[in-house]
Design a protein around this motif. Structure first.
Motif, short mmCIF file in Angstrom:
data_model
loop_
_atom_site.label_atom_id
_atom_site.label_comp_id
_atom_site.label_asym_id
_atom_site.label_seq_id
_atom_site.Cartn_x
_atom_site.Cartn_y
_atom_site.Cartn_z
N LEU A 207 0.84 -1.20 0.00
CA LEU A 207 0.00 0.00 0.00
C LEU A 207 0.87 1.25 0.00
CD1 LEU A 207 -2.78 -1.01 2.57
CD2 LEU A 207 -2.87 -1.09 0.08
N VAL A 208 0.60 2.17 -0.93
CA VAL A 208 1.35 3.41 -1.02
C VAL A 208 0.39 4.55 -1.37
CG1 VAL A 208 3.50 2.30 -1.74
CG2 VAL A 208 1.85 3.04 -3.47
N LEU A 209 0.86 5.77 -1.15
CA LEU A 209 0.08 6.93 -1.55
C LEU A 209 0.16 7.09 -3.07
CD1 LEU A 209 0.72 9.84 0.97
CD2 LEU A 209 -1.47 8.84 0.36
N MET A 210 -0.99 7.29 -3.69
CA MET A 210 -1.07 7.44 -5.14
C MET A 210 -1.83 8.70 -5.49
SD MET A 210 0.16 4.37 -6.38
CE MET A 210 -0.69 3.87 -7.87
N THR A 211 -1.65 9.17 -6.70
CA THR A 211 -2.49 10.20 -7.29
C THR A 211 -2.76 9.80 -8.74
OG1 THR A 211 -2.74 12.56 -7.80
CG2 THR A 211 -0.54 11.63 -8.02
N THR A 212 -3.83 10.29 -9.29
CA THR A 212 -4.17 9.98 -10.68
C THR A 212 -4.17 11.25 -11.50
OG1 THR A 212 -5.53 8.06 -10.07
CG2 THR A 212 -5.94 9.04 -12.22
N VAL A 213 -3.54 11.20 -12.66
CA VAL A 213 -3.57 12.32 -13.60
C VAL A 213 -4.39 11.88 -14.80
CG1 VAL A 213 -1.36 11.60 -14.60
CG2 VAL A 213 -2.20 13.92 -14.99
N ALA A 214 -5.34 12.72 -15.22
CA ALA A 214 -6.26 12.33 -16.29
C ALA A 214 -6.57 13.52 -17.19
CB ALA A 214 -7.55 11.77 -15.69
N MET A 215 -7.02 13.22 -18.40
CA MET A 215 -7.42 14.25 -19.34
C MET A 215 -8.46 13.69 -20.29
SD MET A 215 -3.93 14.38 -21.63
CE MET A 215 -4.44 15.89 -22.41
N PRO A 216 -9.29 14.55 -20.91
CA PRO A 216 -10.35 14.08 -21.80
C PRO A 216 -9.80 13.60 -23.14
CG PRO A 216 -10.32 16.46 -21.76
CD PRO A 216 -9.34 16.01 -20.73
N VAL A 217 -10.57 12.70 -23.77
CA VAL A 217 -10.21 12.18 -25.09
C VAL A 217 -11.35 12.48 -26.05
CG1 VAL A 217 -9.64 10.13 -26.44
CG2 VAL A 217 -8.84 10.33 -24.08
N PHE A 218 -11.02 13.12 -27.17
CA PHE A 218 -12.04 13.38 -28.18
C PHE A 218 -11.41 13.32 -29.56
CE2 PHE A 218 -11.16 17.24 -25.62
CZ PHE A 218 -10.20 17.83 -26.44
N SER A 219 -12.24 13.03 -30.53
CA SER A 219 -11.78 12.87 -31.90
C SER A 219 -11.53 14.23 -32.54
CB SER A 219 -12.81 12.10 -32.72
OG SER A 219 -12.46 12.08 -34.09
N LYS A 220 -10.53 14.29 -33.42
CA LYS A 220 -10.23 15.52 -34.13
C LYS A 220 -10.93 15.59 -35.48
CE LYS A 220 -5.81 16.57 -31.93
NZ LYS A 220 -4.39 16.90 -32.14
N GLN A 221 -11.72 14.57 -35.80
CA GLN A 221 -12.47 14.61 -37.04
C GLN A 221 -13.50 15.73 -36.98
OE1 GLN A 221 -14.15 10.76 -37.71
NE2 GLN A 221 -12.16 9.72 -37.78
N ASN A 222 -13.68 16.44 -38.06
CA ASN A 222 -14.56 17.61 -38.08
C ASN A 222 -15.99 17.27 -37.69
OD1 ASN A 222 -12.54 19.40 -38.79
ND2 ASN A 222 -12.85 19.09 -41.00
N GLU A 223 -16.49 16.12 -38.18
CA GLU A 223 -17.87 15.74 -37.89
C GLU A 223 -18.07 15.49 -36.40
OE1 GLU A 223 -21.18 12.31 -39.06
OE2 GLU A 223 -19.18 12.28 -39.96
N THR A 224 -17.13 14.76 -35.79
CA THR A 224 -17.22 14.48 -34.36
C THR A 224 -17.02 15.73 -33.54
OG1 THR A 224 -16.30 12.28 -34.79
CG2 THR A 224 -16.32 13.03 -32.51
N ARG A 225 -16.09 16.56 -33.99
CA ARG A 225 -15.78 17.78 -33.24
C ARG A 225 -16.95 18.75 -33.26
NH1 ARG A 225 -10.53 21.73 -34.31
NH2 ARG A 225 -11.13 23.37 -32.83
N SER A 226 -17.62 18.89 -34.38
CA SER A 226 -18.73 19.84 -34.49
C SER A 226 -19.90 19.46 -33.59
CB SER A 226 -19.18 19.94 -35.95
OG SER A 226 -19.69 18.69 -36.40
N LYS A 227 -20.06 18.15 -33.35
CA LYS A 227 -21.14 17.69 -32.48
C LYS A 227 -20.74 17.67 -31.02
CE LYS A 227 -23.33 14.84 -36.06
NZ LYS A 227 -23.73 13.47 -36.45
N GLY A 228 -19.46 17.87 -30.76
CA GLY A 228 -19.00 17.94 -29.37
C GLY A 228 -19.10 16.61 -28.65
N ILE A 229 -18.66 15.52 -29.27
CA ILE A 229 -18.78 14.20 -28.68
C ILE A 229 -17.52 13.86 -27.89
CG2 ILE A 229 -19.09 11.75 -29.14
CD1 ILE A 229 -20.55 12.51 -31.71
N LEU A 230 -17.67 13.65 -26.60
CA LEU A 230 -16.57 13.24 -25.74
C LEU A 230 -16.43 11.72 -25.83
CD1 LEU A 230 -14.49 14.07 -23.48
CD2 LEU A 230 -16.29 13.48 -21.84
N LEU A 231 -15.25 11.26 -26.24
CA LEU A 231 -15.05 9.81 -26.40
C LEU A 231 -14.78 9.13 -25.06
CD1 LEU A 231 -12.81 9.74 -29.61
CD2 LEU A 231 -15.29 9.54 -29.42
N GLY A 232 -14.09 9.81 -24.18
CA GLY A 232 -13.79 9.20 -22.88
C GLY A 232 -12.73 9.98 -22.15
N VAL A 233 -12.09 9.31 -21.22
CA VAL A 233 -11.04 9.92 -20.39
C VAL A 233 -9.87 8.95 -20.33
CG1 VAL A 233 -10.42 10.77 -18.10
CG2 VAL A 233 -12.72 11.19 -19.01
#
Length: 344
Positions: A207-233
């Motif tokens: 057992l140790v002290l941990m931290t998590t670093v995270a950021m959003p994932v989204f597609s750079k395709q124009n169609e996906t980007r225009s609809k604002g679809i978040l793919l995940g994290v």
């Protein structure tokens, strides 16, 4: 709103609380002909959505009961006033503001209230949750949500609660996806094992002290980007001791030490942070992940160091802090050091 409807409404509120974190502020208002704050001692303001506050509000939420007629107009007026007043306190970042309306009906669209408080800028989003199977009031609630950059959903059973509540997160994420904002988030410190899962379950060691670093994932395709679809994290767990390795020890001196805090002032690492009880027992202390810096650094002024770090200031200064020696006898050595909060 009685029986199953009231149960579904309470569960909906509880599920919304689950989506909030330490960076969020909230309050819960019940209403009939009058306003009733779920926690009367915290009326007229917003409180931080940390674990303690959320559990406290859940206890009061269970005590709610249906009585009288729901006068939605007075509730909306109060909600807008709270958000407006809170903006002037400087506590929140005023990044996203929302009113979550959980109701079994609305006889009007209340456009005069929205025109007074929210139009034309529409800075406050309205999310409406219709409880029950009846669709008579659906049109009014849909209009309220759509006219205020929100989302409408109907919840008929307890099984529908979780899925329907999560829909509002997709709406809130759209601007970040469209603008391609890769916000990096560091969590508070927590205890976990670095050993394989099978071995971890067997002996609960490593057992140790941990931290998590995270950021959003989204597609750079124009169609996906225009609809604002978040793919995940995407994220990764980092042992805190690995972060400490980046600190040049020769700059600390013999009696010096380094520590790090989150943007809420909670300790990420500090010599006085002891998340476990006695060595060998490996039992975690309650609320160990939300220990504020002011609880271990006793300053001669009001949280000067803590506030400077939370506000991401950098530089040098000296100050006196209190330390315990010889079984509780106080002394006040002068402390000097650098402050920096970039990246945490």
């Amino acid at each position: 709103m009685k029986g199953l409807r009231l149960t579904i409404a309470k569960q909906t509120v509880s599920s919304i609380l689950d989506t909030l974190g330490d960076d969020d502020f909230f309050n819960i208002i019940a209403y009939n002909e009058e306003l009733h704050y779920v926690e009367p001692c915290l009326n007229g303001t917003l409180v931080q959505a940390d674990r303690t506050n959320k559990e406290h509000f859940r206890e009061h939420l269970d005590k709610l009961f249906a009585k009288g007629i729901g006068m939605l107009d007075i509730a909306l007026n109060e909600a807008f006033n709270i958000l407006s007043d809170f903006n002037h306190t400087g506590q929140g970042s005023i990044c996203i503001q929302a009113i979550m309306l959980i109701t079994d009906g609305a006889v009007d669209t209340y456009d005069t209230i929205f025109a007074k408080y929210n139009w034309p800028d529409r800075k406050v989003r309205i999310f409406t949750y219709l409880i029950g199977r009846e669709a008579a009031f659906a049109d009014n609630l849909k209009w309220m949500a759509c006219a205020n950059k929100g989302f409408f959903t109907q919840i008929s059973t307890l099984a529908d609660v979780q899925e329907n509540v999560m829909e509002y997160l997709h709406v809130l994420s759209r601007p970040k996806v469209i603008d391609q904002e890769h916000d990096v988030v560091w969590t508070e410190a927590y205890i976990d094992s670095t050993l394989p899962q099978a071995q971890k379950l067997a002996d609960d060691q490593g057992l140790v002290l941990m931290t998590t670093v995270a950021m959003p994932v989204f597609s750079k395709q124009n169609e996906t980007r225009s609809k604002g679809i978040l793919l995940g994290v995407v994220g990764t767990d980092v042992p805190v001791k690995e972060l400490l390795k980046t600190i040049p020890k020769y700059k600390l001196g013999i009696h010096g030490y380094a520590f790090a805090i989150t943007n809420n002032g909670y300790i990420l690492t500090h010599p006085e942070l002891r998340p476990l009880y006695e060595e060998g027992k490996k039992r975690r202390k309650p609320n160990y992940s939300s220990v504020d810096l002011s609880e271990v650094e006793w300053e001669d002024r009001d949280d000067v160091l803590r506030n400077a770090m939370v506000n991401r200031k950098t530089g040098k200064f000296s100050m006196e802090v209190k330390k315990t020696v010889d079984k509780g006898v106080w002394h006040s050595p002068e402390a000097m050091g650098n402050i920096s909060s970039e990246g945490m």
